[in-house]
Design an enzyme around this catalytic site. Structure first.
Site, PDB file in Angstrom:
ATOM      1  N   GLU A 355       0.884  -1.014  -0.206  1.00 30.39           N
ATOM      2  CA  GLU A 355      -0.157   0.045   0.076  1.00 30.39           C
ATOM      3  C   GLU A 355       0.792   1.269   0.037  1.00 30.39           C
ATOM      4  O   GLU A 355       0.468   2.241  -0.683  1.00 30.39           O
ATOM      5  CB  GLU A 355      -1.044  -0.049   1.287  1.00 30.39           C
ATOM      6  CG  GLU A 355      -0.461  -0.212   2.656  1.00 30.39           C
ATOM      7  CD  GLU A 355      -0.250  -1.556   3.200  1.00 30.39           C
ATOM      8  OE1 GLU A 355      -1.035  -1.752   4.045  1.00 30.39           O
ATOM      9  OE2 GLU A 355       0.311  -2.347   2.489  1.00 30.39           O
ATOM     10  N   CYS A 383      -0.899  -1.842   8.472  1.00 30.70           N
ATOM     11  CA  CYS A 383      -0.068  -1.770   9.707  1.00 30.70           C
ATOM     12  C   CYS A 383       0.138  -0.255  10.306  1.00 30.70           C
ATOM     13  O   CYS A 383      -0.389   0.737   9.390  1.00 30.70           O
ATOM     14  CB  CYS A 383       1.531  -2.246   9.536  1.00 30.70           C
ATOM     15  SG  CYS A 383       2.357  -1.322   8.542  1.00 30.70           S
ATOM     16  N   CYS A 386       1.729   2.094   7.632  1.00 27.64           N
ATOM     17  CA  CYS A 386       0.882   2.527   6.073  1.00 27.64           C
ATOM     18  C   CYS A 386      -0.372   3.200   6.895  1.00 27.64           C
ATOM     19  O   CYS A 386      -0.722   3.904   6.172  1.00 27.64           O
ATOM     20  CB  CYS A 386       0.423   1.074   5.808  1.00 27.64           C
ATOM     21  SG  CYS A 386       2.027   0.253   5.095  1.00 27.64           S
TER      22      CYS A 386
END
Length: 451
Positions: A355, A383, A386
């Site tokens: 991402e 996470c 991100c």
């Protein structure tokens, strides 16, 4: 926009009409609850099967293997308890009790899963619960206790059915599969119903209408329009169902709207409306939206290039190259701005998450420094790193497939977007394509452990 409003209104009308049809058939003893349930399920199975067959999404033989036994059991429990309850409850009262039970079932599941309602949500829920207790408390105008209990069971079964299917990528075909799985039990129920009471032609017609039109076609319309609604709008619009049911029941069934029902309805629906406006609205009726929010094209025969399917294909590519199977796609409207996969090994960079790479490419392409108005599709819950990048980039909406209970930071872990220090929180829709993503991740790490 007019088309979306019209289809949404039609779907809500169908859901409300289910209560009216059931009460008209069962309240006047046109047939018994077992017969009504059986005919409704059989008619729904035929209608949804025909819709799936016409779209060539699956054959009749394939439909029977779709959905799951748990979903079919929840659907059967919902339908049977629904019919039994409407022997004792009016259409408006029954619709309100059903709606509240579905909401609280989903809320309870969210709390068990670790959802953290905010102050506004707790206020709305307490107000709604207090009004519900007032509604069912003893008194001259209180609803029948057994009927209320049965409708609560029906609502909890419907909440379970919805939550069991929230990761479905083909909601219409899976719904058809659940109905078809209920057919053997519906036939047994029909035999018992015929022994107990021979139904009238009107009763059979009302049950068929409930299964084929207000259930089968109603679900199809809802699944078609749902991708065009945000999860909050999808939740709020369903507040209209008990109101519509009560409005139809007055002229059609001659039901009276008691002061208790009117007052409780206003407070309950108002409380739930307050709750689903809070920042943690994922504990409310939007759970129902999750399992169908992916593009309706998933119910079509060849859906490989929807954004999430594109991300899943990239995840497979990552796994084939020895990377953890995660893929991501950034969309601006119908345009793919960027599509990437994990490249941590290839780039010797622990931050090269799918991402993050996709957002960097999309930002470079846009040249504005922001991704406002853009949506991110990713196969694994982001996470903390991100999630921070998503917030800073002002991404409008994040769709993710599998949850990450260990390193995820959206619905697990730190829940970054719910923190006061987070100045932008995108809309979050999880569970789309979860089964496929989870299978890939499980296979990848099993192979990694084998060495």
């Amino acid at each position: 926009m007019i088309r979306i409003i019209g289809l949404t209104g039609l779907a809500m009308l169908a859901f409300a009409a289910n209560s009216v049809l059931a009460r008209q058939a069962l309240g006047a003893a046109q047939l018994d609850a077992a017969g009504f349930t059986a005919i409704r399920l059989l008619a729904g199975a035929v209608t949804l099967g025909l819709l799936v067959g016409l779209s060539r999404a699956a054959s009749w033989r394939q439909i029977a293997s779709l959905g799951s036994a748990q979903q079919a059991a929840a659907l059967f429990g919902y339908a049977l308890a629904f019919s039994l309850a409407y022997v004792l409850l009016g259409a408006g009262m029954g619709a309100l009790v059903l709606f509240v039970s579905v909401q609280f079932g989903m809320i309870a599941r969210g709390l068990i899963a670790g959802d953290r309602p905010g102050a506004l949500e707790w206020l709305g829920l307490v107000v709604a619960l207090g009004a519900f207790v007032y509604l069912i408390s003893p008194g001259l105008s209180a609803p029948d206790p057994l009927g209320t209990l049965l409708m609560v069971v029906s609502g909890l079964c419907w909440a379970a059915y919805s939550l069991l299917g929230r990761g479905s990528t083909r909601p219409l075909t899976d719904a058809a599969g659940s109905f078809v799985r209920c057919v053997p039990f519906a036939l047994i129920l029909l035999i018992f119903g015929l022994v107990w009471q021979l139904p009238s032609p009107l009763g059979v017609a009302l049950a068929i209408a409930s299964g084929a039109i207000t259930s089968g076609l109603g679900y199809a319309i809802w699944y078609a329009v749902l991708p065009q609604l945000t999860r909050t709008r999808a939740a709020v619009v369903q507040l209209s169902v008990p109101v519509i049911a009560a409005a139809i029941a007055v002229p059609v069934l001659g039901e009276a709207v008691t002061p208790r029902l009117l007052i409780a309805s206003i407070i309950i629906l108002g409380g739930i409306a307050i709750a689903i406006q809070g920042p943690g609205a994922a504990v409310s009726c939007d759970r129902l939206a999750r399992f169908a929010i992916e593009q309706y094209h998933h119910a079509m025969p060849h859906p490989p290039m929807t954004p999430m399917n594109r991300a899943l294909a990239l995840a497979e590519e990552a796994a084939a190259n020895g990377e953890a199977p995660v893929g991501a796609v950034v969309m601006e409207g119908e345009t793919v701005l960027a599509a990437e996969r994990n490249r941590m090994k290839a780039l010797n960079d622990p931050t090269a998450h799918a991402e993050l790479l996709a957002m960097r490419a999309a930002l470079a392409k846009r040249g504005t420094g922001r991704l406002d108005g853009c949506d991110l599709y990713v196969t694994l819950e982001p996470c903390a790193m991100c999630a921070g990048a998503i917030a800073h980039s002002r991404v409008r909406r994040v769709y993710f497939a599998a949850e990450d209970t260990k390193a995820g930071a959206v619905e697990n872990g730190v829940r970054l977007f719910e923190q006061p220090s987070c100045h932008h929180a995108p809309e979050i829709i999880g569970g789309i394509g979860a089964a496929r993503s989870e299978a890939m991740l499980k296979a990848f790490f099993q192979d990694l452990r084998r060495g």
